[in-house]
Design a protein around this motif. Structure first.
Motif, PDB file in Angstrom:
ATOM      1  N   UNK A   1      14.423  79.598  76.746  1.00 21.41           N
ATOM      2  CA  UNK A   1      15.760  79.890  77.254  1.00 21.41           C
ATOM      3  C   UNK A   1      16.746  78.806  76.824  1.00 21.41           C
ATOM      4  N   UNK A   2      18.025  79.107  76.951  1.00 17.06           N
ATOM      5  CA  UNK A   2      19.075  78.200  76.479  1.00 17.06           C
ATOM      6  C   UNK A   2      18.978  76.821  77.102  1.00 17.06           C
ATOM      7  N   UNK A   3      18.667  76.759  78.388  1.00 15.77           N
ATOM      8  CA  UNK A   3      18.577  75.476  79.092  1.00 15.77           C
ATOM      9  C   UNK A   3      17.128  75.061  79.355  1.00 15.77           C
ATOM     10  N   UNK A   4      16.184  75.764  78.741  1.00 19.13           N
ATOM     11  CA  UNK A   4      14.776  75.505  79.020  1.00 19.13           C
ATOM     12  C   UNK A   4      14.244  74.253  78.348  1.00 19.13           C
ATOM     13  N   UNK A   5      13.030  73.864  78.745  1.00 20.83           N
ATOM     14  CA  UNK A   5      12.356  72.690  78.190  1.00 20.83           C
ATOM     15  C   UNK A   5      11.095  73.098  77.443  1.00 20.83           C
ATOM     16  N   UNK A   6      10.918  72.511  76.275  1.00 20.46           N
ATOM     17  CA  UNK A   6       9.666  72.635  75.538  1.00 20.46           C
ATOM     18  C   UNK A   6       8.954  71.290  75.608  1.00 20.46           C
ATOM     19  N   UNK A   7       7.686  71.317  76.004  1.00 25.20           N
ATOM     20  CA  UNK A   7       6.871  70.106  76.070  1.00 25.20           C
ATOM     21  C   UNK A   7       5.756  70.222  75.035  1.00 25.20           C
TER      22      UNK A   7
END
Length: 249
Positions: free
Chosen positions: A112-118
């Motif tokens: 998502x636009x404001x999401x985080x990828x770890x």
């Protein structure tokens, strides 16, 4: 330890919909402990799929899928708030050779636009080290990989932190944080790698070669065990964690 750092970096941001893009028992167990809206876990291994279904209980808003990210229709319309890439890049060569450069672009579609990828990875071992303990672990890794290849199977291939950072930026991500985790290797790790090597011996049909590899495996095991008994666990290499977001255009 790495999962705890992810929780610290996430802070008070809701986990929302979680995608565990290359799931395993550790990552999925951790994801199930979080207060999320839903969890989607993907594995390319039928064996892992069966094992995880047997060992873990999923609720209605949690699903486990066996598929491959080369399948363009996989989760094609799905968007997630948190994407976990847990040692997935290193495993790609075992399931989808030469797809590494496309993986991050593929996963970006689902963030998502404001999401985080770890992103969690392992810095590859060098080919040689002057340090005796380090060199023993390098020999062990080469033995493991030789057994895998002689068995007709594919090795995993890890990628350096710098390479991953460059590819993330190329694929439209903004890197927020990065942290290395320096490793100490004891006999549990050594035994796990020896077990991989030995599990491939039945696939090596040349009897003479099979015996020589088996003998060499025992020799390396004794060398490393003696070294660890004398000097303790071997400090060598590091794993790493990257937090990234979609770059705002």
């Amino acid at each position: 330890m790495i999962y705890k750092i992810i929780e610290q970096w996430q802070a008070d941001i809701p986990w929302g919909r979680i995608l565990d893009a290359g799931t395993g028992e550790q990552s999925l167990t951790w994801a199930l402990s979080l207060a999320s809206e839903s969890i989607t876990a993907v594995t390319g291994s039928q064996d892992y799929y069966k094992e995880l279904n047997q060992n873990l209980k999923l609720s209605e808003n949690q699903q486990l899928i066996v598929d491959n990210w080369t399948n363009n229709s996989l989760l094609s319309e799905e968007i997630f708030d948190t994407v976990l890439v847990d040692y997935l890049l290193g495993a790609v060569d075992g399931f989808s050779p030469y797809f590494q450069n496309n993986l991050l672009h593929r996963l970006k579609r689902h963030l998502s636009t404001e999401g985080n990828l770890y992103f969690i990875g392992l810095e590859p071992f060098p080919d040689y080290s002057e340090n005796k303990g380090d060199q023993l672990l390098i020999k062990l890794a080469k033995l493991r990989d030789a057994c895998i290849l002689l068995a007709g199977h594919r090795c995993y291939r890890e990628y350096p932190l710098e390479w991953v950072q460059t590819e993330l930026v190329k694929n439209g991500f903004e890197i927020i944080k990065t942290k290395p985790f320096f490793n100490q290797f004891g006999m549990p790790y050594v035994n796990s790698q020896l077990n991989v090597a030995r599990s491939k011996l039945p696939f090596i049909q040349n009897g003479k070669l099979n015996k020589e590899i088996s003998d060499h495996t025992q020799t390396i095991e004794k060398e490393i065990e003696t070294h660890i008994q004398e000097y303790g666990p071997i400090s060598f290499g590091f794993d790493y964690l990257i937090q990234a977001k979609r770059r705002k255009e």
